[in-house]
Design an enzyme around this catalytic site. Structure first.
Site, short mmCIF file in Angstrom:
data_model
loop_
_atom_site.label_atom_id
_atom_site.label_comp_id
_atom_site.label_asym_id
_atom_site.label_seq_id
_atom_site.Cartn_x
_atom_site.Cartn_y
_atom_site.Cartn_z
CG HIS A 188 1.42 -5.30 -20.18
ND1 HIS A 188 0.18 -5.85 -20.33
CD2 HIS A 188 1.35 -4.52 -19.08
CE1 HIS A 188 -0.61 -5.41 -19.36
NE2 HIS A 188 0.07 -4.60 -18.58
CD GLU A 242 1.49 -7.24 -16.76
OE1 GLU A 242 2.00 -6.20 -16.30
OE2 GLU A 242 0.30 -7.51 -16.60
#
Ligand SMILES: *[C@@H]1O[C@H](CO)[C@@H](O)[C@H](O)[C@H]1NC(C)=O
Ligand SMILES: *[C@@H]1O[C@H](CO)[C@@H](O)[C@H](O)[C@H]1NC(C)=O
Ligand SMILES: *[C@@H]1O[C@H](CO)[C@@H](O)[C@H](O)[C@H]1NC(C)=O
Ligand SMILES: *[C@@H]1O[C@H](CO)[C@@H](O)[C@H](O)[C@H]1NC(C)=O
Length: 386
Positions: free
Chosen positions: A193, A348
């Protein structure tokens, strides 16, 4: 079996540092970071969340530029209750689970509703807020591991063993993850992330992300989402130059549609979320093709993503509220010194969010894992100049 005192001390120290059982793993640098490097790149990590804290690449002047968000003080990550999964590994099931439940083999599991009615990043005992063990380290590679007990995140059955290996070579940062459910079927969906600002907030005219270009050549389609950023099930196609189009041209900027009606509210919250917080499918990409290119003219840095995942989440940092300080490697004193709204982008690579509740997407098999199977995830970011 008897242990010598020095060994016991080493084991105790390792536990404190989050180093785990591997006695051959060195302690971190003085500032608490583990550093790996190759000639064109330097990456730094901490065990908390298996987090990337700094990523230095070369800008157009040959200078090092730190292109990811984070904090100077590594002790601050676990203290800051509001930190938004800063470059960590959320797990065991990243992103949302609709209405806090899903079903495996006729058994319904209730998960923690920590994001409105939905579950976000598996709830409040998510992997991005845990201290991982460092289980291998070399000058250009580091491995973090986690053993996740059954139901340690509410409604996640079965013990899971997982690890992430970060490595650098040339100007490429590679990320490889594996996970195994040891005794029961369980949902697994991992991602890395990372939040980028390729100018390191050093562009004096703006610290917003809007001028970065973003190209997803294989991503004409995206998931429709509701006001809580939960997929509705519908898959939509972005018309050229429409708000969610990053496929039709290589020079579309993140802010290309800022003046179009609907940009405010494009990521939900009843109009309060501007920009992006959604999922784009990657379809028809040849093996090892670059599937995302993020670039900035100001720094001259270009970042290219390759991945084995079928799509990416794009989040343009709407909820950054200007309260977080920048690292000392970023910003311009007195001009840009805070992480303000829409000043970064998280990219992501992952499987379809909430795919466990959408059999029509046929992603269930890629998201439910049982004993004897090994979940695998691999991506890399290659840095160059525009
Ligand atoms: C959340 O669930 C409750 C109870 O089912 C419902 O009344 C409410 O409208 C839901 N909220 C949202 C934002 O969907
Ligand atoms: C993850 O867990 C931490 C610690 O319990 C919590 O503060 C945070 O809100 C959780 N993240 C999400 C997205 O819920
Ligand atoms: C780290 O390793 C120790 C020793 O094997 C283990 O008890 C602990 O649960 C591990 N920590 C994590 C986060 O997996
Ligand atoms: C899982 O944990 C929750 C609390 O987070 C608890 O209410 C529930 O009973 C647990 N389930 C099992 C099967 O242990």
């Amino acid at each position: 079996m008897k242990f010598s005192l020095p060994l016991l001390v080493a084991v105790a120290e390792a536990a404190v540092m989050g180093r785990g059982p591997g006695c051959d793993v060195p302690p971190p640098d003085k500032d608490g970071r583990y550093t790996i490097s190759a000639p064109g790149i330097k990456a730094q990590f901490i065990p908390y969340g298996a987090t990337l804290t700094n990523l230095f690449v070369k800008d157009k002047n040959g200078k090092d530029v730190d292109v990811v968000l984070g904090y100077d003080d590594v002790e601050y990550y676990p203290k800051d209750p509001g930190h938004p999964v800063y470059n960590a590994i959320p797990g065991r099931y990243a992103n949302r689970i609709g209405n806090g439940h899903y079903t495996i083999d006729g058994v319904t599991y209730e998960t923690e509703q920590n994001d409105g009615n939905n579950t976000l990043h598996s709830g409040t005992n998510n992997w991005s807020y845990r201290f991982w063990n460092v289980t291998a380290f070399s000058p250009d590679s580091i491995t973090f591991s986690i053993l996740d007990a059954s139901n340690s995140s509410k409604g996640m059955p079965g013990r899971v063993e997982s690890s992430v290996t970060y490595s650098v070579k040339g100007s490429t940062w590679k990320i490889q993850m594996t996970a195994k459910s040891l005794d029961q079927k369980t949902p697994l969906l991992l991602t890395q992330h990372t939040y980028f600002n390729l100018d390191a907030y050093r562009n004096p005219s703006t610290s917003k992300i809007w001028d970065h270009t973003l190209h997803l050549p294989y991503s004409k389609r995206y998931l429709e989402a509701d006001q809580g950023a939960l997929p509705t099930g519908k898959i939509l196609t972005a018309a050229p130059n429409s708000i969610n189009d990053f496929a039709s041209a290589s020079d579309l900027t993140v802010g290309h549609a800022r003046d179009q009606p609907g940009f405010e509210g494009n990521c939900g919250a009843d109009g309060a979320c501007e920009g992006y917080n959604g999922y784009w499918l990657i379809e028809g990409a040849p093996k090892d093709a670059v599937v995302v290119t993020l670039a900035s003219k100001f720094s001259g840095v270009k970042a290219e993503l390759r991945t084995d995942q079928p799509g990416v989440v794009l989040y343009s940092c709407n909820w950054m509220d200007g309260s977080a300080d920048l690292k000392s490697t970023q910003g311009i004193e007195g001009v840009n010194d805070k992480v303000i709204r829409s000043s970064c982008i998280a990219i992501e690579a992952q499987d379809y969010p909430d795919g466990i509740n959408h059999p029509e997407w046929k992603r269930t098999e890629a998201q439910i894992w049982g004993p004897g199977q090994t979940y695998k995830w691999e991506s890399s970011w290659t840095f160059g100049l525009v």
